[in-house]
Design a protein around this motif. Sequence first.
Motif, mmCIF file in Angstrom:
data_model
loop_
_atom_site.group_PDB
_atom_site.id
_atom_site.type_symbol
_atom_site.label_atom_id
_atom_site.label_comp_id
_atom_site.label_asym_id
_atom_site.label_seq_id
_atom_site.Cartn_x
_atom_site.Cartn_y
_atom_site.Cartn_z
ATOM 1 N N ILE A 168 -30.993 17.169 0.090
ATOM 2 C CA ILE A 168 -30.290 17.594 -0.577
ATOM 3 C C ILE A 168 -28.913 17.333 0.267
ATOM 4 O O ILE A 168 -28.899 17.559 1.511
ATOM 5 C CB ILE A 168 -30.396 19.360 -0.276
ATOM 6 C CG1 ILE A 168 -31.732 20.023 -1.570
ATOM 7 C CG2 ILE A 168 -28.847 20.470 -1.083
ATOM 8 C CD1 ILE A 168 -32.115 21.124 -1.407
ATOM 9 N N ARG A 169 -27.708 17.304 0.102
ATOM 10 C CA ARG A 169 -26.877 17.111 1.201
ATOM 11 C C ARG A 169 -25.928 18.305 0.581
ATOM 12 O O ARG A 169 -26.033 19.102 0.341
ATOM 13 C CB ARG A 169 -25.655 16.372 0.383
ATOM 14 C CG ARG A 169 -24.281 15.961 0.975
ATOM 15 C CD ARG A 169 -23.512 14.401 1.154
ATOM 16 N NE ARG A 169 -24.816 13.438 1.504
ATOM 17 C CZ ARG A 169 -24.717 12.724 1.865
ATOM 18 N NH1 ARG A 169 -23.430 12.338 1.211
ATOM 19 N NH2 ARG A 169 -25.233 11.693 2.132
ATOM 20 N N ASP A 170 -26.248 19.223 2.606
ATOM 21 C CA ASP A 170 -25.590 20.310 2.862
ATOM 22 C C ASP A 170 -24.443 20.176 3.471
ATOM 23 O O ASP A 170 -23.736 21.464 2.952
ATOM 24 C CB ASP A 170 -27.006 20.924 4.091
ATOM 25 C CG ASP A 170 -26.284 22.143 4.296
ATOM 26 O OD1 ASP A 170 -26.805 23.426 3.646
ATOM 27 O OD2 ASP A 170 -26.151 22.251 5.633
ATOM 28 N N LEU A 171 -23.958 18.895 4.126
ATOM 29 C CA LEU A 171 -22.315 19.114 4.766
ATOM 30 C C LEU A 171 -22.310 17.846 4.315
ATOM 31 O O LEU A 171 -22.635 17.231 4.374
ATOM 32 C CB LEU A 171 -22.525 19.981 5.660
ATOM 33 C CG LEU A 171 -21.183 19.582 6.609
ATOM 34 C CD1 LEU A 171 -20.081 20.408 6.247
ATOM 35 C CD2 LEU A 171 -21.379 20.260 8.493
ATOM 36 N N ASP A 172 -21.229 17.502 4.186
ATOM 37 C CA ASP A 172 -20.004 16.657 4.862
ATOM 38 C C ASP A 172 -18.119 16.479 4.751
ATOM 39 O O ASP A 172 -17.766 17.331 3.831
ATOM 40 C CB ASP A 172 -19.590 15.285 3.290
ATOM 41 C CG ASP A 172 -19.539 14.599 3.116
ATOM 42 O OD1 ASP A 172 -18.701 14.065 4.692
ATOM 43 O OD2 ASP A 172 -20.326 13.115 2.372
ATOM 44 N N THR A 173 -18.414 16.531 6.008
ATOM 45 C CA THR A 173 -17.093 16.923 5.925
ATOM 46 C C THR A 173 -15.386 16.258 5.437
ATOM 47 O O THR A 173 -14.905 16.550 5.923
ATOM 48 C CB THR A 173 -16.505 17.033 7.542
ATOM 49 O OG1 THR A 173 -17.060 16.063 8.741
ATOM 50 C CG2 THR A 173 -17.577 17.427 8.750
ATOM 51 N N ARG A 174 -15.872 14.939 5.355
ATOM 52 C CA ARG A 174 -15.019 14.316 4.714
ATOM 53 C C ARG A 174 -15.002 14.539 2.795
ATOM 54 O O ARG A 174 -14.034 14.929 2.357
ATOM 55 C CB ARG A 174 -15.515 12.899 4.234
ATOM 56 C CG ARG A 174 -16.028 12.313 5.236
ATOM 57 C CD ARG A 174 -16.796 11.225 5.469
ATOM 58 N NE ARG A 174 -18.333 10.925 4.721
ATOM 59 C CZ ARG A 174 -18.805 10.278 4.093
ATOM 60 N NH1 ARG A 174 -18.775 9.286 4.386
ATOM 61 N NH2 ARG A 174 -19.982 10.622 3.728
#
Length: 292
Positions: A168-174
């Motif tokens: 699961i992708r929890d965070l992507d600052t982009r």
Amino acid sequence: MPVGKNGYVNLYSHGDQGVDLIADVTGYFTRSSANGYTPTDPTRFVDTREGLGTSRGMVPGQAQFGVQIAGTRGVPAGAKAVALNVTVTNPRAAGHLAVFPSGQITPNTSNVNFTSGQTIADSVIVPVGADGRIIVRNGSWDPADVIVDVVGYYSPDSLSAYIPVRPIRDLDTRDSSQWSSGPLKANGYIYSTYGEEQPTATGMVLNTTVTNTGGAGHLTVFPDPNALWQYQNKTHTRPVPPNSSNLNWTAGKTVPNLVQASTGANGIVDFWNRSGNNVDLVIDIFGVYDRH
């Protein structure tokens, strides 16, 4: 990595060109009775640059050294395996590190692979020998400095079991639709409240990636001493990151590493940018250590 019902895992290359692939199996998790896991705050056991945990100075090529793990510095004598973050720095030539239990012959596998001059880290889970020690071998023909940080251990008395999840992708600052604050600021941190979603979790298994790096630096992941209510009413104190690293980078590089992160007493995990430049951070969840 979760195993499918057919007993397989898939390895997929997203590049436009072919690559050679090596996959080494170092252990497995089952639903039957087994050693549990206890996460710890990251603790530096070895730094050859300072003579910590071994003799001071670079590890010569084709040489190895032992590290006492069980029965010291918070790891109990009954520990059967240990979770590490192993870093190589200042290598004079390309090579690899192999980490294995004492009393065994050197395996034909690698834990950290590096090129000349590169600083790179990798997550390692390794059994400890009957004497409570592990061996670190420099498979290069030339010297290199080695750093070993302990992040947890497996023992009969440990209560947490590993539960894998579909990544699961929890965070992507982009991704501004998910994260409006932009890149992770120089010498700044981001905290995640994993304990809110997983109140019985003691640790998270994450893949962390940094990209758009403006200069050299490293990422430090560790449990936050503050509770969520302290952040909410702005009475929290700024945490002091430990002297450890989970991944290292140089300018312009995109670098990932697996992280076994303790959720600490408050269920909050901090991700620190230990560099003088902003970076983008990506966090993917692969599993959780649960004490039930």
